[in-house]
Design an enzyme around this catalytic site. Structure first.
Site, PDB file in Angstrom:
ATOM      1  N   GLU A 139      -0.043  29.197  -3.982  1.00 56.44           N
ATOM      2  CA  GLU A 139      -0.368  29.300  -5.314  1.00 56.44           C
ATOM      3  C   GLU A 139       0.918  29.876  -5.783  1.00 56.44           C
ATOM      4  OE1 GLU A 139      -2.872  28.406  -7.068  1.00 56.44           O
ATOM      5  OE2 GLU A 139      -4.051  27.370  -5.620  1.00 56.44           O
ATOM      6  N   SER A 196      -7.546  19.698 -15.315  1.00 54.33           N
ATOM      7  CA  SER A 196      -8.974  20.331 -14.959  1.00 54.33           C
ATOM      8  C   SER A 196      -9.028  21.830 -15.466  1.00 54.33           C
ATOM      9  CB  SER A 196      -8.945  20.284 -13.631  1.00 54.33           C
ATOM     10  OG  SER A 196      -7.867  21.044 -12.846  1.00 54.33           O
ATOM     11  N   ASN A 197      -8.067  22.279 -15.649  1.00 51.59           N
ATOM     12  CA  ASN A 197      -8.327  23.622 -16.279  1.00 51.59           C
ATOM     13  C   ASN A 197      -7.706  23.752 -17.552  1.00 51.59           C
ATOM     14  OD1 ASN A 197      -9.532  24.942 -13.846  1.00 51.59           O
ATOM     15  ND2 ASN A 197      -7.434  24.879 -12.882  1.00 51.59           N
ATOM     16  N   ARG A 204       1.592  24.650 -21.486  1.00 53.64           N
ATOM     17  CA  ARG A 204       1.160  23.076 -21.278  1.00 53.64           C
ATOM     18  C   ARG A 204       0.326  22.404 -22.288  1.00 53.64           C
ATOM     19  NH1 ARG A 204      -2.030  22.072 -15.637  1.00 53.64           N
ATOM     20  NH2 ARG A 204      -3.762  23.516 -16.141  1.00 53.64           N
ATOM     21  N   TYR A 243       3.622  10.093 -17.282  1.00 50.42           N
ATOM     22  CA  TYR A 243       2.652  10.833 -16.837  1.00 50.42           C
ATOM     23  C   TYR A 243       3.098  12.186 -17.133  1.00 50.42           C
ATOM     24  CZ  TYR A 243      -0.917  13.505 -14.393  1.00 50.42           C
ATOM     25  OH  TYR A 243      -1.609  14.398 -14.213  1.00 50.42           O
ATOM     26  N   ASN A 248       0.688  24.303 -14.118  1.00 48.26           N
ATOM     27  CA  ASN A 248      -0.195  25.128 -14.761  1.00 48.26           C
ATOM     28  C   ASN A 248       0.587  26.553 -15.201  1.00 48.26           C
ATOM     29  OD1 ASN A 248      -0.278  26.453 -12.188  1.00 48.26           O
ATOM     30  ND2 ASN A 248      -2.374  25.646 -11.766  1.00 48.26           N
TER      31      ASN A 248
END
Length: 362
Positions: A139, A196-197, A204, A243, A248
């Site tokens: 992470e 997803s978040n 972003r 794409y 994140n």
């Protein structure tokens, strides 16, 4: 005298012609082929060749197996621990989650998020004198807490950072064994994004909100268009030319499956938001992606994507690297532990301790 001058001129013309021919021949035999080669060097994890004959550390007996203890299942995810040999050709390690083997373990891999809330969650001390502790994390710094609790405890680091003791990126590129024509699926749409978040304060999300004012962007995921089945992700994205591989958070070397799986595996050109272009080029061929930092404004990026949409030759140039290189992205939890096994076999680590994980990682 006249004959002497004529002979001298003749010799001069002959030498000049020969020299020109040599220069021409050199240029067109040596330089021309190089124009079609991709010589850009990108970071790769160490080769996962068979390691049965490698020297072991810390065990002295070459026939012995290293015992590597997973202190926790990372994030609670369970998986088969016997995949290192069949998947990567890596032998000589016994991976286990059995804490009763703690004193026997040559190395203990400790996933940061599983122990960061309280130092009491770490293995007991003092540790066995031969044992190595490996700090494991995939992470970015912004998502981690209590890094200071890890000071002066760990011998090695295992992460996506290239300066880790054990480097385990989210993906890499390798040479194609049989170079040939690149097949690109038919494209009927322009830009897609899977998220997803959704946090409005994220860079972003803010960039996307401005971008969609200028070009259409189809967004999939929570609170947006649903993806019927996760196995259809590649099929859906492959219909799009571009794409949005927006990370994140923006940190050194943090280049995730958003590029490797979502974009590259779907044969879409990634538009990236993350670390600098120079950092991306350590991992990716330089003309395989589009970086938002290359454009003064969001509108300039939108205009560039629209130009590529109607210019097949320029658009297809973003796939030329695939003639010689292929992306490798199928990284799972077991991959990281197998790389730890691989590294412990190949290198003789000194008995050092990392003074500050926080100072290094942030």
């Amino acid at each position: 005298m006249v004959n002497y001058v004529m002979k001298a001129n003749y010799i001069f013309i002959l030498i000049s012609t020969s020299l020109c021919f040599v220069i021409y021949f050199t240029l067109f035999t040596d330089l021309k082929p190089k124009q079609n080669k991709i010589s850009h060097q990108v970071l790769q994890p160490e080769s996962t060749e068979n390691l049965q004959n490698a020297s072991l550390y810390p065990a002295g007996n070459k026939q012995a197996e290293l015992v590597i203890l997973l202190w926790t299942w990372p994030n609670g995810h369970k998986f088969s621990l016997d995949r290192c040999m069949p998947q990567y050709g890596i032998a000589g390690c016994h991976l286990t989650t059995n804490r009763s083997m703690y004193k026997q373990a040559d190395a203990v891999v400790i996933h940061h998020k599983d122990v960061s809330s309280n130092i009491s969650l770490l293995p007991p001390q003092p540790r066995p004198p031969h044992q190595l502790w490996i700090w494991f994390n995939m992470e970015p710094p912004i998502h981690l807490s209590n890094l200071h609790l890890m000071d002066n405890l760990f011998n090695l680091t295992l992460s996506y950072r290239q300066d880790s003791d054990i480097f385990s990126p989210y993906g890499w590129v390798e040479n194609v064994s049989n170079p040939g024509k690149v097949s690109i699926p038919k494209k009927s749409k322009l830009v897609s994004w899977v998220i997803s978040n959704w946090r409005p304060s994220d860079k972003r999300v803010q960039y996307y909100e401005e971008l969609r004012k200028h070009i259409p962007v189809d967004v999939f995921g929570k609170e947006h268009m649903p993806i019927p089945d996760s196995t259809l992700l590649t099929t859906i994205i492959s219909r799009y030319k571009f794409y949005l591989a927006f990370e994140n958070s923006q940190h050194k070397d943090y280049i995730t499956e958003k590029v490797w799986r979502n974009a590259f595996d779907s044969m879409a050109v990634p538009v990236v938001l993350g670390p600098t272009r120079a950092n991306y080029e350590l991992f990716l061929p330089p003309h395989s992606f589009i970086h938002i930092n290359d454009f003064p404004t969001v509108q300039d990026l939108a205009a560039y994507l629209l130009d590529l949409d109607v210019d097949d030759e320029r658009y297809l140039s973003y796939f030329q690297w695939r003639i010689q290189l292929q992306p490798v992205w199928k990284v799972s939890w077991i991959t990281h532990y197998c790389k730890a096994c691989h590294s412990l076999h190949r290198k003789r680590y000194v008995n050092k301790t990392v003074p500050s994980i926080k100072r290094w990682f942030i």
